[in-house]
Design a protein around this motif. Structure first.
Motif, PDB file in Angstrom:
ATOM      1  N   TYR A  75      -0.140   2.812   0.732  1.00 48.60           N
ATOM      2  CA  TYR A  75       0.471   3.301   1.974  1.00 48.60           C
ATOM      3  C   TYR A  75       1.993   3.373   1.962  1.00 48.60           C
ATOM      4  O   TYR A  75       2.574   3.836   2.944  1.00 48.60           O
ATOM      5  CB  TYR A  75       0.034   2.420   3.150  1.00 48.60           C
ATOM      6  CG  TYR A  75      -1.431   2.559   3.446  1.00 48.60           C
ATOM      7  CD1 TYR A  75      -1.923   3.681   4.097  1.00 48.60           C
ATOM      8  CD2 TYR A  75      -2.339   1.584   3.046  1.00 48.60           C
ATOM      9  CE1 TYR A  75      -3.264   3.826   4.359  1.00 48.60           C
ATOM     10  CE2 TYR A  75      -3.690   1.719   3.311  1.00 48.60           C
ATOM     11  CZ  TYR A  75      -4.141   2.842   3.969  1.00 48.60           C
ATOM     12  OH  TYR A  75      -5.478   2.990   4.224  1.00 48.60           O
ATOM     13  N   ASN A  78       4.028   3.160   5.330  1.00 41.34           N
ATOM     14  CA  ASN A  78       3.340   3.678   6.509  1.00 41.34           C
ATOM     15  C   ASN A  78       1.985   2.999   6.701  1.00 41.34           C
ATOM     16  O   ASN A  78       0.944   3.639   6.622  1.00 41.34           O
ATOM     17  CB  ASN A  78       3.169   5.196   6.407  1.00 41.34           C
ATOM     18  CG  ASN A  78       2.730   5.780   7.725  1.00 41.34           C
ATOM     19  OD1 ASN A  78       2.845   5.160   8.763  1.00 41.34           O
ATOM     20  ND2 ASN A  78       2.207   6.987   7.678  1.00 41.34           N
ATOM     21  N   ASP A  80       0.664   2.073   9.325  1.00 40.69           N
ATOM     22  CA  ASP A  80      -0.049   2.518  10.524  1.00 40.69           C
ATOM     23  C   ASP A  80      -1.287   3.323  10.154  1.00 40.69           C
ATOM     24  O   ASP A  80      -2.271   3.334  10.893  1.00 40.69           O
ATOM     25  CB  ASP A  80       0.855   3.370  11.410  1.00 40.69           C
ATOM     26  CG  ASP A  80       2.040   2.597  11.965  1.00 40.69           C
ATOM     27  OD1 ASP A  80       2.047   1.349  11.870  1.00 40.69           O
ATOM     28  OD2 ASP A  80       2.962   3.242  12.494  1.00 40.69           O
ATOM     29  N   ASP A  81      -1.259   3.969   9.000  1.00 38.60           N
ATOM     30  CA  ASP A  81      -2.417   4.764   8.560  1.00 38.60           C
ATOM     31  C   ASP A  81      -3.641   3.904   8.260  1.00 38.60           C
ATOM     32  O   ASP A  81      -4.747   4.433   8.134  1.00 38.60           O
ATOM     33  CB  ASP A  81      -2.057   5.620   7.343  1.00 38.60           C
ATOM     34  CG  ASP A  81      -1.226   6.833   7.732  1.00 38.60           C
ATOM     35  OD1 ASP A  81      -1.054   7.094   8.944  1.00 38.60           O
ATOM     36  OD2 ASP A  81      -0.744   7.524   6.819  1.00 38.60           O
ATOM     37  N   LEU A  84      -6.395   4.610  10.526  1.00 35.28           N
ATOM     38  CA  LEU A  84      -7.066   5.908  10.448  1.00 35.28           C
ATOM     39  C   LEU A  84      -8.265   5.892   9.513  1.00 35.28           C
ATOM     40  O   LEU A  84      -8.903   6.906   9.293  1.00 35.28           O
ATOM     41  CB  LEU A  84      -6.062   6.989  10.024  1.00 35.28           C
ATOM     42  CG  LEU A  84      -4.845   7.097  10.939  1.00 35.28           C
ATOM     43  CD1 LEU A  84      -3.911   8.197  10.451  1.00 35.28           C
ATOM     44  CD2 LEU A  84      -5.235   7.301  12.391  1.00 35.28           C
ATOM     45  N   LYS A 113      -5.686   8.648  15.839  1.00 37.94           N
ATOM     46  CA  LYS A 113      -4.435   9.144  15.243  1.00 37.94           C
ATOM     47  C   LYS A 113      -3.309   9.165  16.273  1.00 37.94           C
ATOM     48  O   LYS A 113      -2.178   8.784  15.973  1.00 37.94           O
ATOM     49  CB  LYS A 113      -4.649  10.537  14.654  1.00 37.94           C
ATOM     50  CG  LYS A 113      -3.452  11.059  13.904  1.00 37.94           C
ATOM     51  CD  LYS A 113      -3.760  12.357  13.203  1.00 37.94           C
ATOM     52  CE  LYS A 113      -2.577  12.790  12.358  1.00 37.94           C
ATOM     53  NZ  LYS A 113      -2.861  14.000  11.586  1.00 37.94           N
ATOM     54  N   LYS A 114      -3.619   9.568  17.493  1.00 40.32           N
ATOM     55  CA  LYS A 114      -2.595   9.578  18.548  1.00 40.32           C
ATOM     56  C   LYS A 114      -2.142   8.157  18.873  1.00 40.32           C
ATOM     57  O   LYS A 114      -0.965   7.926  19.141  1.00 40.32           O
ATOM     58  CB  LYS A 114      -3.130  10.267  19.798  1.00 40.32           C
ATOM     59  CG  LYS A 114      -3.450  11.725  19.596  1.00 40.32           C
ATOM     60  CD  LYS A 114      -2.564  12.576  20.428  1.00 40.32           C
ATOM     61  CE  LYS A 114      -3.035  14.023  20.287  1.00 40.32           C
ATOM     62  NZ  LYS A 114      -1.957  14.912  20.047  1.00 40.32           N
ATOM     63  N   ALA A 116      -2.108   5.604  16.753  1.00 40.18           N
ATOM     64  CA  ALA A 116      -1.280   5.149  15.632  1.00 40.18           C
ATOM     65  C   ALA A 116       0.079   5.837  15.644  1.00 40.18           C
ATOM     66  O   ALA A 116       1.119   5.184  15.497  1.00 40.18           O
ATOM     67  CB  ALA A 116      -1.993   5.390  14.308  1.00 40.18           C
ATOM     68  N   LYS A 117       0.101   7.138  15.819  1.00 36.28           N
ATOM     69  CA  LYS A 117       1.370   7.872  15.786  1.00 36.28           C
ATOM     70  C   LYS A 117       2.237   7.559  16.992  1.00 36.28           C
ATOM     71  O   LYS A 117       3.459   7.646  16.919  1.00 36.28           O
ATOM     72  CB  LYS A 117       1.112   9.384  15.687  1.00 36.28           C
ATOM     73  CG  LYS A 117       0.367   9.794  14.427  1.00 36.28           C
ATOM     74  CD  LYS A 117       1.067   9.357  13.165  1.00 36.28           C
ATOM     75  CE  LYS A 117       0.271   9.700  11.932  1.00 36.28           C
ATOM     76  NZ  LYS A 117       0.691   9.035  10.732  1.00 36.28           N
ATOM     77  N   GLY A 118       1.611   7.152  18.106  1.00 34.80           N
ATOM     78  CA  GLY A 118       2.361   6.811  19.309  1.00 34.80           C
ATOM     79  C   GLY A 118       2.820   5.362  19.372  1.00 34.80           C
ATOM     80  O   GLY A 118       3.468   4.960  20.339  1.00 34.80           O
ATOM     81  N   GLY A 122      -0.304  -0.560  15.249  1.00 30.97           N
ATOM     82  CA  GLY A 122       0.545  -0.416  14.073  1.00 30.97           C
ATOM     83  C   GLY A 122       0.449  -1.621  13.163  1.00 30.97           C
ATOM     84  O   GLY A 122      -0.150  -2.642  13.522  1.00 30.97           O
TER      85      GLY A 122
END
Length: 140
Positions: A75, A78, A80-81, A84, A113-114, A116-118, A122
């Motif tokens: 990773y 990142n 946070d993935d 996913l 995904k929203k 994690a990306k938001g 995390g």
């Protein structure tokens, strides 16, 4: 087995509905189980922080150098993935995705995904520790 230390600055309601509380329980259960399973020193820290009508749950466990390297190779920076899916070191690889899906649902977001990306969920490597967090709206 692990020794769990809890640090909280919050005192109050978390949820008023059993279904919502069971979803929160599932998220925390998954992250705590991962932390206990992978802690290198038998210690897990759980922090709860009140933030503008939300709670931030932070789960921390120390990793071995090999565990850290595995995460960095897969990773980079990142983590946070991880929320996913499609990564496991012996499980099914869906536990953290389920966490993100429950959190997304709690906030009315379309998907994991929203979340994690938001920043609703995390993870980071901090020094030698794996730090995972999620936010949850406080029930009033």
């Amino acid at each position: 087995a692990a020794h769990v230390r809890v640090d909280s600055n919050y005192e109050g309601p978390v949820s008023q509905r059993c279904l919502e509380f069971s979803a929160l329980d599932r998220v925390l259960y998954n992250l705590m189980n991962n932390a206990v399973r992978f802690t290198r020193d038998g210690m897990v820290d759980l922090h709860l922080r009140a933030l503008n009508g939300n709670l931030r749950f932070i789960v921390v466990n120390h990793l071995t150098a090999a565990q850290q390297a595995t995460l960095r190779v897969r990773y980079a920076d990142n983590l946070d993935d991880l929320f996913l899916g499609n990564f496991t070191t012996g499980g099914e690889g869906v536990g953290m995705t389920i966490c993100a899906e429950f959190v997304a649902n709690a906030y009315g977001l379309a998907n994991a995904k929203k979340a994690a990306k938001g920043g609703y969920v995390g993870a980071r490597l901090v020094d030698e520790a794996f730090v995972a967090w999620f936010h949850w709206p406080v029930g009033v």
